[in-house]
Design a protein around this motif. Sequence first.
Motif, PDB file in Angstrom:
ATOM      1  N   LEU A 182      21.961 -13.371  36.491  1.00 59.37           N
ATOM      2  CA  LEU A 182      23.024 -12.729  36.230  1.00 59.37           C
ATOM      3  C   LEU A 182      24.146 -13.931  36.286  1.00 59.37           C
ATOM      4  O   LEU A 182      24.423 -14.290  37.235  1.00 59.37           O
ATOM      5  N   THR A 183      25.061 -13.743  35.259  1.00 57.02           N
ATOM      6  CA  THR A 183      26.210 -14.840  35.317  1.00 57.02           C
ATOM      7  C   THR A 183      27.449 -13.953  34.850  1.00 57.02           C
ATOM      8  O   THR A 183      27.449 -13.168  33.999  1.00 57.02           O
ATOM      9  N   ILE A 184      28.328 -14.128  35.877  1.00 55.94           N
ATOM     10  CA  ILE A 184      29.499 -13.284  35.930  1.00 55.94           C
ATOM     11  C   ILE A 184      30.753 -14.327  35.666  1.00 55.94           C
ATOM     12  O   ILE A 184      30.684 -15.483  36.492  1.00 55.94           O
ATOM     13  N   GLU A 185      31.791 -14.259  35.056  1.00 57.46           N
ATOM     14  CA  GLU A 185      32.779 -15.014  34.792  1.00 57.46           C
ATOM     15  C   GLU A 185      33.453 -14.812  36.203  1.00 57.46           C
ATOM     16  O   GLU A 185      34.072 -13.476  36.146  1.00 57.46           O
ATOM     17  N   ILE A 188      29.544 -17.547  37.900  1.00 58.38           N
ATOM     18  CA  ILE A 188      29.007 -16.956  39.290  1.00 58.38           C
ATOM     19  C   ILE A 188      27.656 -16.806  38.721  1.00 58.38           C
ATOM     20  O   ILE A 188      27.534 -15.744  37.993  1.00 58.38           O
ATOM     21  N   GLU A 189      26.681 -17.331  39.317  1.00 57.17           N
ATOM     22  CA  GLU A 189      25.255 -16.987  39.000  1.00 57.17           C
ATOM     23  C   GLU A 189      24.573 -16.494  40.016  1.00 57.17           C
ATOM     24  O   GLU A 189      24.390 -17.135  41.198  1.00 57.17           O
ATOM     25  N   VAL A 190      23.899 -15.426  39.997  1.00 55.25           N
ATOM     26  CA  VAL A 190      23.217 -14.812  41.044  1.00 55.25           C
ATOM     27  C   VAL A 190      21.715 -14.200  40.593  1.00 55.25           C
ATOM     28  O   VAL A 190      21.692 -13.713  39.479  1.00 55.25           O
ATOM     29  N   GLU A 191      20.576 -14.241  41.267  1.00 62.63           N
ATOM     30  CA  GLU A 191      19.321 -13.915  41.050  1.00 62.63           C
ATOM     31  C   GLU A 191      19.179 -12.368  41.338  1.00 62.63           C
ATOM     32  O   GLU A 191      19.442 -12.093  42.332  1.00 62.63           O
ATOM     33  N   THR A 192      18.901 -11.434  40.406  1.00 60.05           N
ATOM     34  CA  THR A 192      18.809 -10.257  40.584  1.00 60.05           C
ATOM     35  C   THR A 192      17.273  -9.754  40.484  1.00 60.05           C
ATOM     36  O   THR A 192      16.417 -10.578  39.991  1.00 60.05           O
ATOM     37  N   LYS A 193      16.921  -8.386  40.681  1.00 66.31           N
ATOM     38  CA  LYS A 193      15.514  -7.976  40.332  1.00 66.31           C
ATOM     39  C   LYS A 193      15.207  -8.126  39.117  1.00 66.31           C
ATOM     40  O   LYS A 193      14.068  -8.423  38.898  1.00 66.31           O
ATOM     41  N   ILE A 194      16.320  -8.047  38.106  1.00 67.69           N
ATOM     42  CA  ILE A 194      15.720  -8.066  36.716  1.00 67.69           C
ATOM     43  C   ILE A 194      16.137  -9.423  36.179  1.00 67.69           C
ATOM     44  O   ILE A 194      15.720  -9.573  34.936  1.00 67.69           O
ATOM     45  N   GLY A 195      16.202 -10.662  37.031  1.00 65.56           N
ATOM     46  CA  GLY A 195      16.655 -11.626  36.376  1.00 65.56           C
ATOM     47  C   GLY A 195      18.197 -12.360  36.759  1.00 65.56           C
ATOM     48  O   GLY A 195      18.757 -12.028  37.425  1.00 65.56           O
ATOM     49  N   ARG A 198      29.470  -6.441  44.542  1.00 63.91           N
ATOM     50  CA  ARG A 198      29.115  -5.393  45.385  1.00 63.91           C
ATOM     51  C   ARG A 198      28.101  -4.509  44.677  1.00 63.91           C
ATOM     52  O   ARG A 198      27.219  -3.824  45.427  1.00 63.91           O
ATOM     53  N   ALA A 199      28.268  -4.010  43.390  1.00 62.69           N
ATOM     54  CA  ALA A 199      27.625  -3.071  42.777  1.00 62.69           C
ATOM     55  C   ALA A 199      26.180  -3.544  42.699  1.00 62.69           C
ATOM     56  O   ALA A 199      25.351  -2.576  42.409  1.00 62.69           O
ATOM     57  N   LEU A 200      25.801  -4.715  42.749  1.00 57.90           N
ATOM     58  CA  LEU A 200      24.522  -4.926  42.569  1.00 57.90           C
ATOM     59  C   LEU A 200      23.767  -4.773  43.959  1.00 57.90           C
ATOM     60  O   LEU A 200      22.511  -4.787  43.941  1.00 57.90           O
ATOM     61  N   ASP A 201      24.361  -4.572  45.113  1.00 53.97           N
ATOM     62  CA  ASP A 201      23.613  -4.170  46.453  1.00 53.97           C
ATOM     63  C   ASP A 201      22.827  -5.154  46.674  1.00 53.97           C
ATOM     64  O   ASP A 201      21.770  -4.688  47.178  1.00 53.97           O
TER      65      ASP A 201
END
Length: 161
Positions: A157-160, A148-155, A10-13
Amino acid sequence: MGHEYKDKLRALDLPGDTWVTLTYSDHAEVFHYKDDAVNDAVSETDVVARFSELVMALPETRKDGILGDLEDAVGLELPDPDDADAMMFFDVDHVRESIENNFHDQEFISYEIKKYDHKRGRCTLTATLQVTLEELLGLDYDLDGWEIEVETKIGQLTIEG
């Protein structure tokens, strides 16, 4: 584990239609020279069970699409949606058993065998599933052990989980 990953996401907006890749892996020590090394790993790990649980926890539209793919690939017998009794008894075990019995016919869980020597090795199973961020945030399932992998503006991101 809780659902801390949801707060991080959620913080990634990011927009709700952002694709998120969920990955879960486990391995088993096997005798790779035997034809049933992969089947041994399927039965000795919880990858198929965790994948099946996640699928059944997804929102109906996503779940129905995946179950339809599994129906075609592994012969999963889906109940008639108009038959309330059949729907009541259709559960995660049906999905798990269909995948275990026809593992090589599906594409959601891959395997890799690393050979230590001429007999022994390690078989790693990896379940991969893509969902939208909105679907993931609405999920009531413990993703402990999932990446959990998601593409963000800066690349990427992998979250456990």
